[in-house]
Enzyme design. Structure first.
Site, mmCIF file in Angstrom:
data_model
loop_
_atom_site.group_PDB
_atom_site.id
_atom_site.type_symbol
_atom_site.label_atom_id
_atom_site.label_comp_id
_atom_site.label_asym_id
_atom_site.label_seq_id
_atom_site.Cartn_x
_atom_site.Cartn_y
_atom_site.Cartn_z
ATOM 1 N N GLU A 127 -4.981 -4.393 10.964
ATOM 2 C CA GLU A 127 -4.191 -3.569 10.959
ATOM 3 C C GLU A 127 -4.195 -2.615 12.283
ATOM 4 O OE1 GLU A 127 -2.280 -2.407 6.911
ATOM 5 O OE2 GLU A 127 -3.816 -1.111 7.332
ATOM 6 N N GLU A 178 -6.609 5.027 8.097
ATOM 7 C CA GLU A 178 -6.198 6.468 7.585
ATOM 8 C C GLU A 178 -7.563 7.018 6.941
ATOM 9 O OE1 GLU A 178 -2.724 5.648 5.617
ATOM 10 O OE2 GLU A 178 -1.596 5.347 7.125
ATOM 11 N N GLY A 187 3.016 2.669 10.655
ATOM 12 C CA GLY A 187 3.901 3.838 10.388
ATOM 13 C C GLY A 187 4.579 4.358 11.670
ATOM 14 N N GLY A 213 3.108 -0.872 4.286
ATOM 15 C CA GLY A 213 3.078 0.537 3.773
ATOM 16 C C GLY A 213 4.514 1.145 3.472
ATOM 17 N N GLY A 214 5.329 1.577 4.420
ATOM 18 C CA GLY A 214 6.293 2.223 4.157
ATOM 19 C C GLY A 214 7.549 1.367 3.755
ATOM 20 N N ASN A 256 0.703 -1.195 0.098
ATOM 21 C CA ASN A 256 -0.054 -0.008 0.085
ATOM 22 C C ASN A 256 0.979 1.435 -0.028
ATOM 23 O OD1 ASN A 256 -1.934 2.185 0.374
ATOM 24 N ND2 ASN A 256 -2.251 1.320 2.472
ATOM 25 N N TRP A 257 1.118 1.807 -1.090
ATOM 26 C CA TRP A 257 1.832 2.632 -1.358
ATOM 27 C C TRP A 257 1.389 4.350 -0.614
ATOM 28 C CZ3 TRP A 257 3.558 2.928 -7.088
ATOM 29 C CH2 TRP A 257 4.105 1.826 -7.419
ATOM 30 N N LYS A 258 0.063 4.123 -0.143
ATOM 31 C CA LYS A 258 -0.543 5.502 0.145
ATOM 32 C C LYS A 258 -0.197 6.592 -0.794
ATOM 33 C CE LYS A 258 0.097 3.355 4.890
ATOM 34 N NZ LYS A 258 0.283 3.673 6.050
ATOM 35 N N SER A 316 3.949 -1.769 10.119
ATOM 36 C CA SER A 316 5.299 -1.724 10.540
ATOM 37 C C SER A 316 6.092 -3.101 10.250
ATOM 38 C CB SER A 316 5.486 -1.427 11.808
ATOM 39 O OG SER A 316 5.069 -0.162 12.165
ATOM 40 N N HIS A 333 -9.361 1.384 5.198
ATOM 41 C CA HIS A 333 -8.153 1.744 5.824
ATOM 42 C C HIS A 333 -8.248 2.545 6.797
ATOM 43 C CE1 HIS A 333 -3.957 2.806 6.376
ATOM 44 N NE2 HIS A 333 -3.502 1.505 5.815
HETATM 45 P P1 13P Z 1 3.275 0.737 7.608
HETATM 46 O O1 13P Z 1 3.955 -0.450 6.801
HETATM 47 O O2 13P Z 1 4.005 1.891 6.959
HETATM 48 O O3 13P Z 1 3.221 0.711 8.892
HETATM 49 O O4 13P Z 1 1.851 0.910 7.049
HETATM 50 C C1 13P Z 1 0.832 -0.176 7.134
HETATM 51 C C2 13P Z 1 -0.309 0.230 6.453
HETATM 52 O O5 13P Z 1 -0.928 1.011 6.734
HETATM 53 C C3 13P Z 1 -0.648 -0.789 5.292
HETATM 54 O O6 13P Z 1 -1.967 -0.380 4.767
#
Ligand code: 13P
Length: 259
Positions: A170, A100, A176, A237-238, A10-12, A216, A98
């Site tokens: 999640e 967010e 993050g 994500g990251g 998930n690149w956001k 994470s 999600h």
């Molecule tokens: P991180 O891997 O950056 O913690 O993000 C997880 C996430 O929100 C994937 O959708």
């Protein structure tokens, strides 16, 4: 019951179309080197890069996901994107609910339910995100929050529809923050989710539904998580923004799967 593992990026709100193309070409080459064993590797770029990502992914075995969807088919909804538009752009999956989206953009469980139904109607595989905040965990409410998100978010779905979707657990406090859930915490939550799916949608549904862990995930912690029997992969994500790092997560995650 063997479930095909899913490793999803998930690149956001990261990467332009040019950056998407370079990443997808590199990932396609790497994924072709995976020998044997079924896996779904999925990348979720921002909307403007969906077509580019899908075209670059053709014949590579990599799937493409959108990060959000609106539940109406069409209309005066400035800034929104429908499931049919996502499907036609070439994506096969869509992330729904999600944390967010829930926290920053007001997505409720009711909105999640409508989005899931819209995605399924357009033959997209939803990646439905659930998870508790730190405050909820510390108050001992983790299971209640997961129950509410499943009950209200999956309301009206048929067992076969739940079996075919992907759940992503999640924990909000792990996203993050560099602080992933311990394997014991993830095992408990995933077991709880699968048990509830069994009670509410039937044992067969619960056995088929893939449940990913997210929060994470990194190359050095993915194995301890995907080794758990109820963890069917990861939503990253990251650490997915760098293609080499994401591919390490794919290979590390797959190698650790219980046989
Ligand atoms: P991180 O891997 O950056 O913690 O993000 C997880 C996430 O929100 C994937 O959708």
């Amino acid at each position: 019951m063997t479930r095909v593992p899913v490793l999803a990026a998930n690149w956001k709100m990261f990467k332009t179309t040019h950056e998407t193309l370079a990443y997808m070409r590199e990932l396609g080459v790497l994924v072709k080197t995976l020998d044997g064993g079924e896996v779904e590797v999925v990348v979720a770029p921002p909307f403007p890069s969906l077509v580019t990502a899908a075209e670059a992914a053709r014949n590579t075995g990599v799937g493409v996901a959108a990060q959000n969807v609106y539940f109406e088919r069409e209309g005066a909804f400035t800034g929104e994107v429908s499931a049919a538009m996502i499907k036609e752009a070439g994506a096969g999956y869509v992330i729904v609910g999600h944390s967010e989206r829930r926290r920053l953009f007001g997505d409720t469980d009711q909105a999640v339910s409508r989005k899931l139904r819209a995605a399924i109607s357009a033959e997209l595989v939803p990646i439905a995100c659930i998870g508790e905040t730190l405050e909820e965990r510390e108050a001992g409410k983790t299971d209640d929050v997961l129950d509410r998100q499943i009950r209200d978010g999956f309301a009206g779905l048929a067992p076969a529809e739940v079996a075919a979707l992907i759940v992503a657990y999640e924990p909000v406090w792990a996203i993050g923050t560099g602080k992933n859930a311990t394997p014991a915490e993830a095992a408990d939550a995933h077991h709880h989710i699968r048990t509830r799916l069994g009670e509410w949608f039937g044992r067969e549904t619960a056995d088929q539904c893939r449940i990913l862990y997210g929060g994470s995930v990194k190359p050095d912690n993915v194995a301890a998580l995907t080794a758990l029997p109820d963890v069917d992969g990861a939503l990253v994500g990251g650490a997915s923004l760098d293609v080499a790092s994401f591919f390490k997560i794919v290979t590390g995650g797959l190698a650790a799967r219980p046989k």
